[in-house]
Design an enzyme around this catalytic site. Structure first.
Site, mmCIF file in Angstrom:
data_model
loop_
_atom_site.group_PDB
_atom_site.id
_atom_site.type_symbol
_atom_site.label_atom_id
_atom_site.label_comp_id
_atom_site.label_asym_id
_atom_site.label_seq_id
_atom_site.Cartn_x
_atom_site.Cartn_y
_atom_site.Cartn_z
ATOM 1 C CG ASP A 1 -1.908 -1.156 1.197
ATOM 2 O OD1 ASP A 1 -2.396 -1.738 0.367
ATOM 3 O OD2 ASP A 1 -1.869 -1.971 2.492
ATOM 4 C CG HIS B 1 -2.551 -1.737 -9.025
ATOM 5 N ND1 HIS B 1 -1.900 -2.928 -8.812
ATOM 6 C CD2 HIS B 1 -3.421 -1.836 -9.927
ATOM 7 C CE1 HIS B 1 -2.174 -3.411 -10.137
ATOM 8 N NE2 HIS B 1 -2.988 -2.925 -10.774
#
Length: 428
Positions: free
Chosen positions: A13, A41
């Protein structure tokens, strides 16, 4: 030949998708080499927000080849859904290539993932329950089903029947639940295979040909180094190798073909799931960073755990991944915090340690040693160069580069591609 690997230096992340998307503009081939649809993503393209889990973020460029490498585990149902998601939005996927050697995630992998996580109770790993671990287990046990098998009905049926015989004993005797029937899976998944068949090939040939022709190839890592099965906080890790070395195995290219490794980091630290996290914040500052940074998982929607930047973690990532360039994201999220902290080392039983411990017992007892830096209050979301940053913001960024030992190549002051700034080219 110019090849660049993008890896996360923390627990995932870090904004790899955005940086990969940004670097994709100058790449001709974009490839993923590990993981599956456990990685999410978010990409902003032409003002629209897209969430992808399997397909490389270069898919938005028609002239670029996108590769799902042999090191990935592919859920055909999820892949077909993602292809439809893109087609419904007018995005062509003709430039996609899928490795015939990639392993397939089947319904029994998903079920096993869920049951095993429930069984562990308080000792759970915090998986995304996407079947990733069980699929990699089958791969290592040499009973996995690959994309090439999925396309051949006879082979698929034979291997599926053999696996179900074994898995159903596990479901019934160990977990006390009903197993799967062959017909529950065979037709549906064979059909998914037929829908993706046109994209399937030997992707190592595609990638090596591109590199031999001197084309720019970008390898997109999922998760992060601290989730690597060998180098991460084991067992609170993923089942694959997000480190840059994973490219050679998961994409089928030799180590001599890798030129640059871009390590992506946030200006703070986040983590999803369980496991030790030395710089974790449980206060108002942590809550503020979570809200301002919108720190909720792309795949799960779970709130991420938040902490100060940890240079011990990123130095470890640099060492085990051979990182040559730093891409620092989300600097703007820290705007308005009066005093910032960077972890420079750990204290364990009175001793200072600068290397990341292998033992989770030791790690859990480590206290972060912080260096304090003054914050800034100016809006930096429109900044285009290091010189335009407020003095304190620039000092913070430069200090991270010094402490990690990685030269800064990219920094970002917002989620949009236009807020990503190049200090030096990674393709040089």
């Amino acid at each position: 030949m110019s090849s660049v690997v993008v890896v996360g230096t923390q627990w995932g992340d870090e904004g790899k998708g955005k940086i990969t998307d940004f670097l994709s503009e100058n790449a001709e081939v974009i490839a993923r080499y590990q993981g599956g649809n456990n990685a999410g993503h978010t990409i902003v393209f032409n003002g629209e927000k897209y969430k992808l889990h399997l397909i490389p973020s270069g898919i938005f460029y028609k002239d670029k080849i996108c590769v799902i490498g042999n090191g990935m585990v592919v859920d055909p149902k999820a892949l077909v859904a993602e292809l439809k998601y893109l087609h419904d939005r007018g995005i062509s996927t003709d430039n996609l290539r899928i490795s015939n050697r990639a392993h397939v995630i089947l319904p029994y992998h998903l079920k096993l993932d869920e049951l095993e996580e429930e069984r562990k109770g308080a000792n759970k790993i915090g998986t995304t329950k996407k079947g990733i671990g069980p699929a990699y287990m089958d791969k290592a046990a040499r009973v996995g089903i690959r994309i090439v098998d999925l396309l051949d009905r006879e082979v698929f049926e034979e291997k599926l029947a053999r696996n179900l015989q074994e898995k159903n004993v596990l479901f019934e005797k160990v977990y006390g639940v009903e197993g799967f029937k062959l017909e529950d899976i065979l037709d549906e998944y064979y059909e998914y295979g037929q829908q993706i068949a046109k994209y399937v090939c030997d992707t190592s040939v595609v990638l090596n040909n591109a590199l031999d022709e001197g084309r720019r190839v970008l390898f997109e890592g999922a998760q992060g180094v601290m989730l690597d099965i060998d180098q991460g906080t084991y067992p609170f890790v993923t089942s694959s190798n997000p480190v840059a070395g994973g490219v050679t195995i998961g994409a089928g290219v030799g180590p001599t073909k890798i030129k640059h490794v871009v390590g992506v980091a946030k200006a703070y630290t986040t983590r999803v799931g369980d496991g030790p996290f030395p710089t974790e914040l449980h206060d108002e500052i942590g809550d503020r960073i979570r809200e301002v940074g919108r720190e909720y998982g792309t795949t799960t929607g779970r709130p991420r755990r938040v902490g100060w930047f940890d240079s011990v973690v990123v130095r470890h990532a640099r060492r085990v991944s051979g990182i040559t360039d730093l891409s620092l994201n989300s600097i703007d999220v820290l705007t308005g915090i009066e005093t910032l902290k960077i972890c420079v080392a750990y204290r364990y039983k009175g001793k200072v340690i600068e290397e990341f411990p292998a033992s989770l017992k030791v790690l859990a007892e480590c206290e972060p040693i912080y260096e304090e830096l003054p914050g800034w209050s100016e809006d930096i979301t429109g900044v285009k160069s290091l010189d335009e940053l407020p003095v304190n913001a620039r000092h913070y960024v430069e200090r991270i580069s010094q402490l990690t030992g990685i030269p800064l190549s990219i920094f970002s002051v917002g989620p949009d591609r236009s807020q990503t700034n190049v200090v030096r080219s990674v393709y040089a």
